[in-house]
Design an enzyme around this catalytic site. Structure first.
Site, mmCIF file in Angstrom:
data_model
loop_
_atom_site.group_PDB
_atom_site.id
_atom_site.type_symbol
_atom_site.label_atom_id
_atom_site.label_comp_id
_atom_site.label_asym_id
_atom_site.label_seq_id
_atom_site.Cartn_x
_atom_site.Cartn_y
_atom_site.Cartn_z
ATOM 1 N N HIS A 59 0.841 -1.207 0.000
ATOM 2 C CA HIS A 59 0.000 0.000 0.000
ATOM 3 C C HIS A 59 0.879 1.261 0.000
ATOM 4 C CE1 HIS A 59 -2.840 -2.849 2.215
ATOM 5 N NE2 HIS A 59 -3.541 -2.489 1.171
ATOM 6 N N GLY B 270 -2.933 -2.135 -6.881
ATOM 7 C CA GLY B 270 -1.808 -3.070 -6.995
ATOM 8 C C GLY B 270 -2.105 -4.173 -8.000
#
Ligand code: PAF
Length: 283
Positions: A37, A147
């Site tokens: 993250h 992601g």
């Protein structure tokens, strides 16, 4: 760094930022932040004048028998990680504010959501596309970062953004791994030490398949057999799927090529982990 919990306040903030000519970057998360993250946030920092990270464990993307209540949460720790990564605003709404009584409108992508995680988690992607649409409408970002570990999710979101003419740039960011290769995931927190070791079979399978591919093997049957056998050597691992797919359409392929996706979902004990690689690419 500011923490905003109210949907109305977040929208007000976003409207003012846009009126002031600022570019808004959004990193949507479900919290329990890790280095993966943080890498999205650092990239978001470069791309936006205002960087917003949302932290919301979205109930609509969990099935009835899934880990919604057990999903790890730690807002204090998340705040520290986000602050170091340069986040300006954490948007952490309550479920009742995102899904008030009477809520009944969902966003659903079709073909791309049917295989892989969509097959084993019915309704999951409907929850993802719905909450991401809501986050886009609330935070009003110019750019949003996701992601590539959740490869199918990224493909579905790109499709949704194109199909619904959302004026938002979607950035896919490389998978971030621990030193021993385990892909970073909030769900790694569930793994007991022995399971943590067993979980390395996903990465070993990806590396082995990539090695065979780089050595000239193109038969998906042979590559699949090796992947399945390797994961099968770990008794605690059970394969949900191990599939070679076209990275654009997610359709199954028989011959591997540069750009073929190898996608894995494997249960280690009770924990379901996903990972992937694109053959012919480094990560
Ligand atoms: O990838 C995630 O963490 C979630 O699926 C997302 C995109 C934040 C939507 O809840």
């Amino acid at each position: 760094m500011t923490i905003i919990e109210s949907v109305a306040e977040m929208q007000r903030f976003a409207r003012e930022a846009r009126t002031a000519g600022k570019t808004i970057a959004l990193v949507p998360t479900m919290g329990y932040l890790h280095e993966g993250h943080a890498s999205l946030m650092r990239e978001g920092r470069k791309r936006g004048d205002v960087l917003v990270a949302s932290i919301f464990v979205n109930p609509t993307q969990f099935g009835p028998s899934e880990d919604l209540d057990a999903y790890p949460r730690d807002l204090a720790r998340d705040t520290a990680v986000a602050s170091v990564a340069g986040v300006d605003v954490i948007f952490a709404p309550k479920a009742g504010d995102m899904y008030p009584t009477g809520f009944q409108t969902y966003v659903n992508a079709e073909e791309l959501t049917l295989p892989l995680c969509g097959a084993s988690r019915p309704g999951h992607f409907r929850g993802v596309t719905t909450v991401v649409t809501k986050l886009f409408n609330i935070v009003m970002p110019h750019v949003a970062l996701f992601g590539k570990k959740d490869f199918q999710q990224l493909a579905v979101i790109r499709r949704m953004v194109a199909d619904l003419n959302m004026d938002i740039e979607i950035i896919g960011m490389p998978i971030v791994r621990e030193d021993d290769g385990l892909a970073m995931s909030s769900r790694n927190a569930y793994l007991q030490p022995e399971e943590r070791q067993n979980a390395l079979c996903l990465y070993r399978a990806l590396v082995t398949a990539r090695g065979l591919f780089n050595g000239g093997e193109r038969s998906v049957k042979i590559l699949s057999e090796r992947v399945v056998r390797l994961i099968g050597e770990v008794p605690a691992a059970s394969i949900d799927y191990a599939e070679f797919r076209d990275m654009g359409t997610l359709e199954a392929v028989e011959t591997a090529d540069e750009g073929t996706l190898l996608a894995l979902a494997v249960r280690i004990g009770k924990t379901r982990l996903i990972d992937n690689c694109i053959l012919g690419e480094e990560n």
